[in-house]
Every structure is written in structure tokens, then in C-alpha cells.
Design a protein around this motif. Structure first.
Motif, PDB file in Angstrom:
ATOM      1  N   ALA A 178       0.853  -1.188   0.000  1.00 11.92           N
ATOM      2  CA  ALA A 178       0.000   0.000   0.000  1.00 11.92           C
ATOM      3  C   ALA A 178       0.885   1.233   0.000  1.00 11.92           C
ATOM      4  CB  ALA A 178      -0.903   0.004   1.228  1.00 11.92           C
ATOM      5  N   HIS A 179       0.575   2.196  -0.857  1.00 10.68           N
ATOM      6  CA  HIS A 179       1.318   3.452  -0.816  1.00 10.68           C
ATOM      7  C   HIS A 179       0.352   4.628  -0.852  1.00 10.68           C
ATOM      8  CE1 HIS A 179       0.930   3.754  -5.264  1.00 10.68           C
ATOM      9  NE2 HIS A 179       1.167   5.040  -5.068  1.00 10.68           N
ATOM     10  N   TYR A 180       0.770   5.698  -0.187  1.00  7.60           N
ATOM     11  CA  TYR A 180      -0.069   6.874   0.011  1.00  7.60           C
ATOM     12  C   TYR A 180       0.771   8.124  -0.241  1.00  7.60           C
ATOM     13  CZ  TYR A 180      -2.236   3.279   3.004  1.00  7.60           C
ATOM     14  OH  TYR A 180      -2.750   2.105   3.508  1.00  7.60           O
ATOM     15  N   HIS A 181       0.210   9.066  -0.981  1.00  4.11           N
ATOM     16  CA  HIS A 181       0.902  10.324  -1.233  1.00  4.11           C
ATOM     17  C   HIS A 181       0.468  11.367  -0.207  1.00  4.11           C
ATOM     18  CE1 HIS A 181       2.691   9.412  -5.244  1.00  4.11           C
ATOM     19  NE2 HIS A 181       1.728   8.508  -5.238  1.00  4.11           N
ATOM     20  N   LEU A 182       1.442  12.096   0.318  1.00  7.29           N
ATOM     21  CA  LEU A 182       1.189  13.209   1.229  1.00  7.29           C
ATOM     22  C   LEU A 182       2.078  14.363   0.764  1.00  7.29           C
ATOM     23  CD1 LEU A 182      -0.269  14.235   3.733  1.00  7.29           C
ATOM     24  CD2 LEU A 182       1.577  13.296   5.132  1.00  7.29           C
ATOM     25  N   PRO A 183       1.519  15.331   0.033  1.00  9.31           N
ATOM     26  CA  PRO A 183       2.342  16.366  -0.616  1.00  9.31           C
ATOM     27  C   PRO A 183       2.805  17.470   0.330  1.00  9.31           C
ATOM     28  CG  PRO A 183       0.026  16.726  -1.104  1.00  9.31           C
ATOM     29  CD  PRO A 183       0.099  15.434  -0.334  1.00  9.31           C
ATOM     30  N   VAL A 184       3.597  17.073   1.310  1.00  9.28           N
ATOM     31  CA  VAL A 184       4.223  18.022   2.242  1.00  9.28           C
ATOM     32  C   VAL A 184       5.681  17.613   2.395  1.00  9.28           C
ATOM     33  CG1 VAL A 184       2.055  18.419   3.466  1.00  9.28           C
ATOM     34  CG2 VAL A 184       3.627  16.645   4.287  1.00  9.28           C
ATOM     35  N   GLU A 185       6.473  18.450   3.051  1.00 13.94           N
ATOM     36  CA  GLU A 185       7.888  18.138   3.208  1.00 13.94           C
ATOM     37  C   GLU A 185       8.106  17.093   4.306  1.00 13.94           C
ATOM     38  OE1 GLU A 185      10.079  19.106   1.022  1.00 13.94           O
ATOM     39  OE2 GLU A 185       8.395  20.098   0.046  1.00 13.94           O
ATOM     40  N   ARG A 186       9.246  16.443   4.254  1.00 21.03           N
ATOM     41  CA  ARG A 186       9.565  15.334   5.156  1.00 21.03           C
ATOM     42  C   ARG A 186       9.538  15.747   6.614  1.00 21.03           C
ATOM     43  NH1 ARG A 186      10.056  11.828   8.235  1.00 21.03           N
ATOM     44  NH2 ARG A 186      11.350   9.952   8.161  1.00 21.03           N
ATOM     45  N   ASP A 187       9.904  16.999   6.921  1.00 20.71           N
ATOM     46  CA  ASP A 187       9.975  17.427   8.307  1.00 20.71           C
ATOM     47  C   ASP A 187       8.668  18.019   8.830  1.00 20.71           C
ATOM     48  OD1 ASP A 187      10.003  19.733   6.837  1.00 20.71           O
ATOM     49  OD2 ASP A 187      11.842  20.557   7.716  1.00 20.71           O
TER      50      ASP A 187
END
Length: 232
Positions: A178-187
Motif C-alpha cells: 500500500a502506498h499513500y501520497h502526502l504532498p508536504v515536506e519530510r519534516d
């Protein structure tokens, strides 16, 4: 990387071995980074195993408005083993899409108007694959959600955390990914909150027209270098 067609670049000890183990056992992947849509699309296609020779059975979830999610990632050859789910905004757009946005993939779309409905639809998609397949191979089932932001905005961190925990467990039951996109920076704080749920964090970035990825496994002790994946 999981498709076996991409190198991992410079790695710390045990990185490749651990990737192989996760591929056999099943894995959950969080993809982060504020990058261009085509880079996200390229990463998604590889995580879905679109270039692999083996059969993949895919559940695609669109939570965002715009052209249909499935047409971005799957060609006609991949539509036979495909379940497409549209959540909230995208579900409403399915009925009002312009002619150029009409899905080209011959797959019926399931609409989910709540987080509970979305979980049930994903469960049904995986169950259908189990029912119609003699034996699912490790990595055969692939789940992709194009953005977690609409879920977080509608339902909050606590409910989404529980939802992801349950979906990851169900996917791992069939040794899937399963993969999910979260368009924010790693920190970003939300990444820190959700990180314990995932086996792998994939960071995306663009440098002078060069698309790059960095993969981190579990506790952060095993990490790839920044790997160039090219630009379209």
C-alpha cells in the motif's frame, strides 16, 4: 525499486536485503514531497508495478478533483485486474466530468462519501482479488491513494491514523503493498505523526530539472542516497 527495474544508488548496509524482505512480506509506503504532478505520477506507476512483467492486482483511490485518477497510472492492458474508488470531491466530479476527462479505463468506479465507506470499498476490492485468484503472490496486490490531505482535512489525524493502521494491516494480510501520497515536506509535523505506521518513507524532490527520490526504511537506520529517476 520494488518492480526490480530500478537501482537504489548508494545505500547503507542491509538496505537492499531489507527491501527484498519487505517485498515478500508486504509493505506500507508513505510518499512525501511537494513536487510536480508528473513526478508523483511516475513514482506512483512504479510503486504500482506498472512496468513489471508479472500480473498486478491494483486498488486505486482518488481523493482529489480533476481528470480521473486511473487514467494517470494504468493503461488499457492493466484494467482487467483493477478496482477504482473515488472519494468525496472526486466522486462528485465523476458525474460532471468534461468529455476530455472521461475515464478511458473500462472499469466501474466505486464512490465513497465517508472514511468508513472508503475502508469498506478498499476491503471489498482486496477481497474480490482473493476470491477470484487461486493464490495471490507476494507483491501482487497494490493499493495506491493519490493524496491523504483531503482525508486529514475531513476527518482529522486521529481517525486517519486508525484508518491507515487498518488498511495497512489488510493489505499486509495478502502480502501486498500500500502506498499513500502526502504532498508536504519530510519534516512536517503530520509526517512525524504518521511515520510509525509505515515501513518505508519515500521523499521526492526536483533539482535543476532532475527528479530524485530517497528511501528510508522503518527506524531510519537504513536509507538510500538521493536517486535520480529522470524527468519526463
Amino acid at each position: 525499486m520494488f518492480s526490480g527495474t530500478d537501482g537504489v544508488g548508494a545505500t547503507d548496509g542491509g538496505f537492499s536485503d531489507e527491501l527484498s524482505r519487505l517485498k515478500r512480506r508486504g509493505a506500507s509506503v508513505l510518499v512525501v514531497g511537494s513536487v510536480r504532478p508528473d513526478q508523483c505520477r511516475d513514482a506512483c506507476r512504479r510503486l504500482l508495478g506498472c512496468d513489471a512483467d508479472r500480473v498486478r492486482r491494483r486498488v486505486l483511490v482518488s481523493t482529489t478533483a480533476g481528470p480521473h485518477h486511473a487514467t494517470h497510472h494504468i493503461d488499457e492492458a492493466g484494467s482487467a485486474a483493477l478496482s477504482v474508488i473515488a472519494y468525496e470531491t472526486q466522486a462528485r466530479n465523476v458525474t460532471t466530468a468534461e468529455p476530455g476527462e472521461t475515464p478511458s479505463v473500462g472499469t466501474e468506479t466505486t464512490e465513497a462519501e465517508s472514511l468508513a465507506d472508503l475502508g469498506l470499498a478498499i476491503e471489498q476490492g482486496i477481497e474480490d482479488f482473493e476470491t477470484n485468484t487461486a493464490a495471490l503472490e507476494p507483491g501482487e496486490v497494490r493499493l495506491g491513494i493519490d493524496s491523504l490531505l483531503p482525508l486529514l482535512e475531513a476527518d482529522g489525524r486521529q481517525r486517519v491514523f486508525k484508518f491507515l493502521h487498518l488498511i495497512n494491516g489488510r493489505t499486509r494480510d495478502v502480502n501486498g503493498m500500500a502506498h499513500y501520497h502526502l504532498p508536504v515536506e519530510r519534516d512536517a509535523r503530520i509526517v512525524q505523526t504518521l511515520s510509525p505506521l509505515f515501513d518505508i518513507i519515500v521523499e521526492l524532490r526536483e533539482r535543476n530539472g532532475d527528479y530524485q527520490e530517497r528511501w528510508t526504511i522503518e527506524d531510519g537506520d537504513r536509507r538510500s542516497g538521493w536517486v535520480s529517476v529522470g524527468a519526463e
